[in-house]
Design a protein around this motif. Sequence first.
Motif, mmCIF file in Angstrom:
data_model
loop_
_atom_site.group_PDB
_atom_site.id
_atom_site.type_symbol
_atom_site.label_atom_id
_atom_site.label_comp_id
_atom_site.label_asym_id
_atom_site.label_seq_id
_atom_site.Cartn_x
_atom_site.Cartn_y
_atom_site.Cartn_z
ATOM 1 N N ILE A 183 -29.989 22.178 -106.722
ATOM 2 C CA ILE A 183 -29.286 23.237 -107.444
ATOM 3 C C ILE A 183 -28.162 22.584 -108.231
ATOM 4 N N ALA A 184 -28.060 22.931 -109.498
ATOM 5 C CA ALA A 184 -26.991 22.380 -110.333
ATOM 6 C C ALA A 184 -25.725 23.214 -110.175
ATOM 7 N N PRO A 185 -24.559 22.570 -110.196
ATOM 8 C CA PRO A 185 -23.307 23.329 -110.070
ATOM 9 C C PRO A 185 -23.190 24.468 -111.084
ATOM 10 N N GLU A 186 -23.678 24.258 -112.290
ATOM 11 C CA GLU A 186 -23.576 25.307 -113.307
ATOM 12 C C GLU A 186 -24.456 26.517 -112.970
ATOM 13 N N ASP A 187 -25.484 26.316 -112.133
ATOM 14 C CA ASP A 187 -26.320 27.444 -111.705
ATOM 15 C C ASP A 187 -25.533 28.420 -110.840
ATOM 16 N N LEU A 188 -24.505 27.935 -110.175
ATOM 17 C CA LEU A 188 -23.709 28.787 -109.294
ATOM 18 C C LEU A 188 -22.336 29.108 -109.870
ATOM 19 N N ASP A 189 -22.084 28.666 -111.094
ATOM 20 C CA ASP A 189 -20.792 28.959 -111.718
ATOM 21 C C ASP A 189 -20.645 30.472 -111.910
ATOM 22 N N GLY A 190 -19.663 31.046 -111.265
ATOM 23 C CA GLY A 190 -19.451 32.482 -111.344
ATOM 24 C C GLY A 190 -20.384 33.293 -110.465
ATOM 25 N N ALA A 191 -21.145 32.605 -109.610
ATOM 26 C CA ALA A 191 -22.116 33.284 -108.757
ATOM 27 C C ALA A 191 -21.441 33.916 -107.546
ATOM 28 N N CYS A 192 -22.148 34.853 -106.965
ATOM 29 C CA CYS A 192 -21.720 35.508 -105.729
ATOM 30 C C CYS A 192 -22.835 35.301 -104.716
ATOM 31 N N LEU A 193 -22.523 34.612 -103.621
ATOM 32 C CA LEU A 193 -23.511 34.414 -102.567
ATOM 33 C C LEU A 193 -23.510 35.633 -101.662
ATOM 34 N N LEU A 194 -24.696 36.117 -101.330
ATOM 35 C CA LEU A 194 -24.820 37.317 -100.517
ATOM 36 C C LEU A 194 -25.332 36.981 -99.117
ATOM 37 N N CYS A 195 -24.926 37.791 -98.163
ATOM 38 C CA CYS A 195 -25.318 37.620 -96.766
ATOM 39 C C CYS A 195 -25.224 38.980 -96.103
ATOM 40 N N SER A 196 -25.942 39.160 -95.019
ATOM 41 C CA SER A 196 -25.882 40.449 -94.319
ATOM 42 C C SER A 196 -24.605 40.607 -93.490
ATOM 43 N N GLU A 197 -23.904 39.519 -93.257
ATOM 44 C CA GLU A 197 -22.654 39.580 -92.492
ATOM 45 C C GLU A 197 -21.530 40.082 -93.388
ATOM 46 N N ASP A 198 -20.645 40.901 -92.831
ATOM 47 C CA ASP A 198 -19.577 41.472 -93.647
ATOM 48 C C ASP A 198 -18.342 40.586 -93.745
ATOM 49 N N LYS A 199 -18.211 39.608 -92.864
ATOM 50 C CA LYS A 199 -17.058 38.706 -92.884
ATOM 51 C C LYS A 199 -17.552 37.266 -92.964
#
Length: 93
Positions: free
Chosen positions: A52-68
């Motif tokens: 994965i290139a750093p620019e692919d995640l620039d401004g990205a939001c990683l999602l998960c089922s955990e709330d914290k």
Amino acid sequence: LRSMCGLDYSHRLELAPTQEMLDGYRSKKTTWGEYETGFLELIAQRCVEQTIAPEDLDGACLLCSEDKPHRCHRRLVAEYLSERWGGIKITHL
């Protein structure tokens, strides 16, 4: 996400735990420490910092089922990549 917010979504399985890992943790057969160690080993084996290139995640939001973030894989991924790439700002929403 596109219709509601105008955002793109990319499902990146290489950043996800295996079903076996997740099931073990959710059923309490695996402690958080064991899960964390195993997951970090898994993403290191997958060499996600190279696939994965750093620019692919620039401004990205990683999602998960955990709330914290204290016990979720998205924090582990973000910290892992930050250690390898440097210069990443992590904000937990």
